[in-house]
Design a protein around this motif. Structure first.
Motif, short mmCIF file in Angstrom:
data_model
loop_
_atom_site.label_atom_id
_atom_site.label_comp_id
_atom_site.label_asym_id
_atom_site.label_seq_id
_atom_site.Cartn_x
_atom_site.Cartn_y
_atom_site.Cartn_z
N ASP A 25 -8.18 -0.56 -11.91
CA ASP A 25 -9.39 -1.72 -12.05
C ASP A 25 -10.72 -0.59 -11.19
O ASP A 25 -10.97 0.04 -10.20
N ALA A 26 -11.48 -0.88 -12.26
CA ALA A 26 -13.03 0.16 -12.26
C ALA A 26 -13.53 0.10 -10.31
O ALA A 26 -13.73 0.56 -10.39
N ALA A 27 -13.26 -1.17 -10.70
CA ALA A 27 -13.95 -1.88 -9.44
C ALA A 27 -13.30 -1.40 -7.80
O ALA A 27 -14.07 -1.43 -6.72
N ALA A 28 -12.26 -1.23 -7.86
CA ALA A 28 -11.54 -1.01 -7.01
C ALA A 28 -12.24 0.73 -6.14
O ALA A 28 -12.42 1.11 -5.96
N ARG A 29 -12.24 0.65 -4.24
CA ARG A 29 -13.16 1.53 -3.78
C ARG A 29 -12.39 1.48 -2.42
O ARG A 29 -12.80 0.39 -1.55
N LEU A 30 -11.27 2.37 -1.86
CA LEU A 30 -10.60 2.40 -0.80
C LEU A 30 -11.12 2.46 0.50
O LEU A 30 -11.39 2.01 1.54
N ASP A 31 -12.41 3.24 0.25
CA ASP A 31 -13.39 3.34 1.33
C ASP A 31 -13.86 2.32 1.53
O ASP A 31 -14.61 1.69 3.13
N GLU A 32 -14.06 0.92 0.90
CA GLU A 32 -14.57 -0.28 1.55
C GLU A 32 -13.57 -1.02 1.79
O GLU A 32 -13.92 -2.25 2.53
N LEU A 33 -12.65 -0.60 1.91
CA LEU A 33 -11.34 -1.92 1.79
C LEU A 33 -11.02 -1.82 3.53
O LEU A 33 -10.82 -0.50 4.28
N VAL A 34 -10.81 -3.65 4.33
CA VAL A 34 -10.64 -3.16 5.60
C VAL A 34 -9.50 -4.02 5.85
O VAL A 34 -9.26 -5.08 5.25
N SER A 35 -8.89 -3.83 6.45
CA SER A 35 -7.39 -4.35 6.36
C SER A 35 -6.86 -4.58 8.07
O SER A 35 -7.20 -3.48 8.64
N ASP A 36 -5.85 -6.14 8.49
CA ASP A 36 -5.96 -6.09 9.72
C ASP A 36 -4.72 -6.81 9.74
O ASP A 36 -4.36 -6.41 9.02
N SER A 37 -4.41 -7.59 11.32
CA SER A 37 -3.07 -8.10 10.97
C SER A 37 -3.13 -9.73 10.29
O SER A 37 -1.90 -9.87 10.36
N ARG A 38 -4.14 -10.21 9.99
CA ARG A 38 -4.05 -10.76 8.32
C ARG A 38 -3.37 -10.63 7.58
O ARG A 38 -3.15 -11.92 6.73
N ASN A 39 -3.26 -9.34 7.06
CA ASN A 39 -2.97 -9.24 5.84
C ASN A 39 -2.23 -7.88 5.70
O ASN A 39 -1.85 -7.66 4.90
N THR A 40 -2.46 -7.22 7.06
CA THR A 40 -1.28 -6.26 6.64
C THR A 40 0.64 -6.28 6.42
O THR A 40 1.25 -6.95 6.74
N VAL A 41 0.77 -5.92 5.00
CA VAL A 41 2.28 -5.80 5.41
C VAL A 41 3.10 -4.29 5.25
O VAL A 41 3.04 -3.13 4.83
N HIS A 42 3.58 -4.20 6.18
CA HIS A 42 4.29 -2.55 6.08
C HIS A 42 6.32 -3.67 5.68
O HIS A 42 6.95 -4.25 5.83
N SER A 43 6.62 -1.66 4.78
CA SER A 43 7.66 -2.28 4.36
C SER A 43 8.11 -4.14 3.45
O SER A 43 9.19 -3.74 3.32
N ASN A 44 7.53 -4.15 2.44
CA ASN A 44 7.70 -5.18 2.34
C ASN A 44 8.52 -6.54 2.71
O ASN A 44 8.48 -7.64 1.86
N PHE A 45 7.85 -6.53 3.70
CA PHE A 45 8.31 -7.67 5.27
C PHE A 45 7.21 -8.84 4.67
O PHE A 45 6.73 -8.97 5.51
N PHE A 46 7.73 -9.24 3.26
CA PHE A 46 7.04 -10.47 3.52
C PHE A 46 7.84 -11.26 2.51
O PHE A 46 8.65 -11.13 1.64
N VAL A 47 7.38 -12.71 2.01
CA VAL A 47 8.22 -13.93 1.32
C VAL A 47 6.86 -14.88 0.84
O VAL A 47 5.96 -14.66 2.01
N ALA A 48 6.90 -14.76 -0.03
CA ALA A 48 6.01 -15.15 -0.81
C ALA A 48 6.23 -16.56 -2.17
O ALA A 48 7.63 -16.70 -2.46
N LYS A 49 5.34 -17.42 -2.73
CA LYS A 49 5.85 -17.90 -3.78
C LYS A 49 5.94 -17.48 -4.92
O LYS A 49 5.16 -16.46 -5.30
N PRO A 50 6.00 -17.65 -6.18
CA PRO A 50 6.02 -16.50 -7.48
C PRO A 50 4.88 -16.32 -7.93
O PRO A 50 4.54 -14.79 -8.25
N ARG A 51 3.59 -17.30 -7.57
CA ARG A 51 1.79 -16.63 -8.05
C ARG A 51 1.50 -15.32 -7.65
O ARG A 51 1.19 -14.43 -7.82
#
Length: 300
Positions: free
Chosen positions: A131-157
């Motif tokens: 993704d040519a638009a990807a900029r990690l220095d502009e990425l902000v992660s917080d408790s609403r979206n942080t995933v550790h150790s693949n501990f998530f359950v999700a729909k197929p999409r």
């Protein structure tokens, strides 16, 4: 609320060194005991499942490590209950506990750099390639979206989006002639040794990257600051997390400025809280005792 809880299909991965009876019988079993590709750890069995098994578009899928209860104090019943009570439009349920260490960093890749030197640079080049638009220095992660150790359950999409990113990672890492692939295969620091390849720690951060960048995925987290130990780290971590959320929702530069100030002195502030607990200060110990109670309450 989900009308049919059979639509929650959460698996626990059986690896080669874990006895079957050590797994939670409330989860489905995903057998990786043959250990075909040890260098890919849990990605290998998850990849095989997603590529080979038909998925119910309305169901939730999860693939959890054998250490899930140890790290979260949650069993299958608590996972199912949380999903059952969730809003009907949620795509991803997050079960990452004790995220206080990553809360001190602007995003999970910056945190990864602190534990696995070189990760941020390798991850930035990988994401820029897909993704040519990807900029990690502009990425902000917080408790609403942080995933550790693949501990998530999700729909197929969401799993399809996750697999698409990680299949690009897989292809690069498997290419012996790709310079970036060589860096992805390089061993990096992990728990006092260098036995795990860099690709694993980037793979574990792609779910967070997707949730940060794609607002069409709605996530709901379960108690991301429930911690078993080192409770003294929690107060400042919660403040840092709140500042990041305030910045991403309101865009005020002051929130970012204060976050970076606290980030630079978090070691000193955490030491003061820890000493306050040890000395039994009335302004510290009761609050930490309350924060500690969230870990025990997660078991109910």
């Amino acid at each position: 609320m989900l009308p049919d809880m059979s639509a929650v299909r959460v698996h626990q991965i059986l690896n080669y060194y874990t006895p079957r009876e050590a797994l939670d019988p409330g989860f489905l079993l995903l057998d990786n005991s043959s250990n075909e590709r040890p260098d890919w750890y849990e990605y290998w069995p998850i990849r095989k499942f997603l590529r080979e098994q038909p998925l119910d578009e309305d169901a939730f899928y999860g693939f959890l490590s054998p250490k899930f209860r140890l790290k979260t104090n949650l069993g299958a019943a608590q996972v199912r209950e949380f999903i059952e009570r969730g809003p009907p439009d949620v795509d991803v349920f997050l079960f990452s506990p004790s995220i206080q260490n990553s809360a001190y960093y602007w995003n999970v890749f910056e945190h990864g750099e602190s534990e696995h030197p070189g990760l941020a640079s390798v991850a930035a080049r990988f994401l820029a390639r897909i993704d040519a638009a990807a900029r990690l220095d502009e990425l902000v992660s917080d408790s609403r979206n942080t995933v550790h150790s693949n501990f998530f359950v999700a729909k197929p999409r969401f799993w399809r989006a996750w697999l698409e990113v990680n299949e690009r990672l897989f292809a690069i890492a498997e290419d012996p002639d790709d310079r970036l692939g060589e860096e992805l295969r390089a061993p990096t620091a992990y728990r006092g040794s260098a036995s795990v390849q860099m690709k694993i720690f980037i793979m574990e951060r792609t779910a967070t990257w997707l949730l940060c960048r794609d607002a069409t995925f709605r996530a709901q987290a379960r108690d991301p600051f429930a911690a078993r130990s080192r409770i003294y780290k929690l107060p400042l971590a919660v403040v840092c997390d709140a500042l990041k959320i305030a910045y991403t929702t309101q865009g005020r530069g002051q929130y970012k400025d204060v976050f970076h100030m606290l980030q630079r002195v978090h070691g000193l502030l955490n030491f003061q809280v820890r000493m306050g607990e040890r000395l039994g200060l009335s302004r510290v110990r009761p609050s930490l005792r309350t924060l500690k109670s969230y870990w025990q309450s997660s078991a109910r």
